[in-house]
Design a protein around this motif. Structure first.
Motif, short mmCIF file in Angstrom:
data_model
loop_
_atom_site.label_atom_id
_atom_site.label_comp_id
_atom_site.label_asym_id
_atom_site.label_seq_id
_atom_site.Cartn_x
_atom_site.Cartn_y
_atom_site.Cartn_z
N ASN A 54 17.82 15.84 19.87
CA ASN A 54 16.62 15.29 20.49
C ASN A 54 16.71 15.31 22.02
OD1 ASN A 54 15.62 14.89 17.93
ND2 ASN A 54 16.09 12.70 17.86
N ASP A 99 20.56 12.65 17.73
CA ASP A 99 20.30 12.19 19.10
C ASP A 99 20.59 13.30 20.11
OD1 ASP A 99 19.83 10.03 21.11
OD2 ASP A 99 21.92 10.50 21.60
N LEU A 127 23.30 10.30 12.92
CA LEU A 127 22.39 9.83 13.98
C LEU A 127 22.79 10.40 15.35
CD1 LEU A 127 21.82 5.99 13.27
CD2 LEU A 127 20.19 7.86 12.87
N TYR A 169 11.74 11.81 16.26
CA TYR A 169 11.57 12.42 17.58
C TYR A 169 10.10 12.58 17.95
CZ TYR A 169 11.68 15.53 21.56
OH TYR A 169 11.49 16.08 22.81
N GLY A 212 17.19 10.58 12.02
CA GLY A 212 17.20 10.66 13.50
C GLY A 212 16.22 11.72 14.00
#
Ligand code: BES
Ligand code: MN
Ligand code: ZN
Length: 455
Positions: free
Chosen positions: A150, A147, A143, A113, A109
């Motif tokens: 990010n 997320d 994940l 980015y 994940g």
């Protein structure tokens, strides 16, 4: 984009295969045999892209060193090495050790980015599929954590002209789509009603309204514990009339890094459904000059009644935090973690990889430190001493907002201490060094640690 794929055969020629090095695994065995290699193909690097040259249906195989995945020191390099997959890829979860699933999801994940919102030419990105014969929950949890990190990075990387206090409030409001999350965004009138003179003082020079952002996650109704995560939300810090210089002002869009990290942490904890009651609180404004801006020598009255003499309008973060900390306790917080890009001084002390920490409660701090260690985030406890407390005494008000150059990170913490009930376990994190890097961009510090406090 990440998608679960339920069926898979090695005959799929459209996707890059991503595998670990567990040779006892059936798929890994077949790939190694097909390519006539073994784990030594990694040659000391943490990831390796192999071109199959017709020896396998898929054109490329990416090998991931699972030992590096498990090593906090090596993981950032591994993630960097993976890079963005330009074409579709498939992570074969069964080709990795079960125990590494969450870390694997997080690493994949994070590796995808990019921040290209303001590039006219966007990065090419394939879809990342993942496949397993069993359940993919641990990978998916990884994940989710990536997320959230990010999301935090996006907020920090956006410049002021794309993200002011009001827009941050709008983005926070969107967190309401997660179960058990509610969001309040209070405007200037409400902030005035609560008499947040310190917060309002910082906003006085601005053309934009301040916003008090309050995200609540109620994940454990039967529990009395309510933890507040309070983030510094200075959308841009010019220094105010104690103006920053040409060298030190660029990158001050990062001065809401604490806000971004608390929003990321509550997003992760709520999405993962952790059993806890958490709130994320941000007093958001920019700090700038203007006809009406506060001046050195001005005296402000904070919401808890204490008066503050302004020595430097550039010591603005502690002013906004003072009122945000008061609000957190008013709302019933039983424990508080605040996080702020607060002082240049902490960079001098610890550099740009270690977050500085202060606490009034050793047991709470130990729990936090253990969580940070497990998450692989570096943190070091610093003291608040009587000399720091003394340095913010003034003949003109209850306290002043700056106490000189020596021990600046501890002085800032001594200032904040005035706004936390001594019986409330409290940790203050100074991320001035760890939030942002001018080449790398936002780093998203403490999102994982703060979220994992509630796992
Ligand atoms: N936002 C800055 C701290 C900062 C500096 C963050 C460098 C990231 C990188 C903060 O508001 C500030 O200006 N602090 C002053 C405090 C001083 C005036 C007491 C500082 O550290 O110089
Ligand atoms: Mn400042
Ligand atoms: Zn600041």
């Amino acid at each position: 984009m990440f998608k679960k794929q339920t069926s898979f055969t090695l005959n799929d020629e459209t996707k890059t295969l991503i595998i670990g090095t567990a040779i006892q695994n059936n798929i890994v065995g077949k790939v190694f045999e097909g390519l006539n290699i073994d784990a030594s193909a990694l040659e000391g690097s943490h990831t390796k892209t192999l071109h199959t040259l017709g020896k396998l249906p898929s054109k490329k195989v990416v090998l991931i060193d699972e030992q590096a995945l498990n090593d906090h020191k090596k993981r950032p390099e591994l993630i960097n090495g993976l890079g963005v997959f330009k074409e579709d890829a498939i992570v074969l979860l069964d080709a990795f050790d079960e125990a590494n699933m969450e870390l694997l999801g997080e690493a994949i994940g994070l590796s995808q980015y990019t921040f290209d919102e303001f590039k006219t030419k966007k990065t090419e990105k394939g879809t990342v599929y993942y496949h397993t014969a069993s359940d993919a929950a641990a990978f998916e949890n990884g994940l989710v954590m990536a997320d959230a990190t990010n999301f935090t990075k996006d907020l920090v990387n956006r410049p002021y002209n794309a993200l002011n206090a009001e827009k941050l409030g709008d983005i926070a409001k969107e967190l309401e789509s997660i179960d058990n999350v509610s969001v309040k965004v209070l405007g200037k009138k409400d902030i005035e009603k609560m008499e947040m003179g310190a917060f309002l003082g910082v906003n006085k020079g601005s053309t934009d309204e301040p916003k008090l952002i309050h995200v609540t996650y109620e994940g454990d109704a039967s529990n009395q514990e309510k933890t507040a995560l309070v983030g510094k939300g200075i959308m841009f810090d010019t220094g105010g009339y104690s103006l920053k210089g040409v060298q030190s002002m660029p990158s001050m869009k990062m001065d809401m890094g604490g806000a971004a990290s608390v929003l990321g942490a509550i997003k992760a904890a709520a999405t993962l459904g952790y059993k806890a009651n958490i709130s994320a609180i941000v007093a958001a404004t920019d700090n700038r000059i203007g006809d009406d801006a506060i001046l050195p020598d001005d005296i402000l009255t904070s919401a808890n009644g204490k008066t503050i003499e302004i020595i430097s309008t550039d010591a603005e973060g502690r002013l906004t935090l003072a009122d945000a900390l008061w609000y957190a306790q008013q709302e019933g917080a039983t424990r508080i973690v605040d996080i702020a890009t607060l002082t240049g001084s902490v960079i001098g002390a610890l550099g740009d990889t270690i977050t500085g920490a202060f606490s009034n409660h050793s047991e709470f701090y130990q729990t936090f430190e253990k969580t940070a260690n497990e998450a692989g985030e570096l943190v070091w406890r610093l003291p608040i001493g009587d000399e720091h407390r003394k340095s913010i005494e003034t003949p003109f008000a209850d306290i002043k907002n700056s106490g000189g150059r020596k021990g600046g990170a501890s002085i800032a913490a001594a200032f904040l201490e005035h706004f936390v009930d001594e019986k409330t376990p409290w940790i203050h994190l100074d991320i001035a060094g760890t939030a942002f890097d001018s080449t790398q961009g936002a780093k998203g510090p403490m999102v994982k640690t703060m979220a994992k406090l509630f796992e």
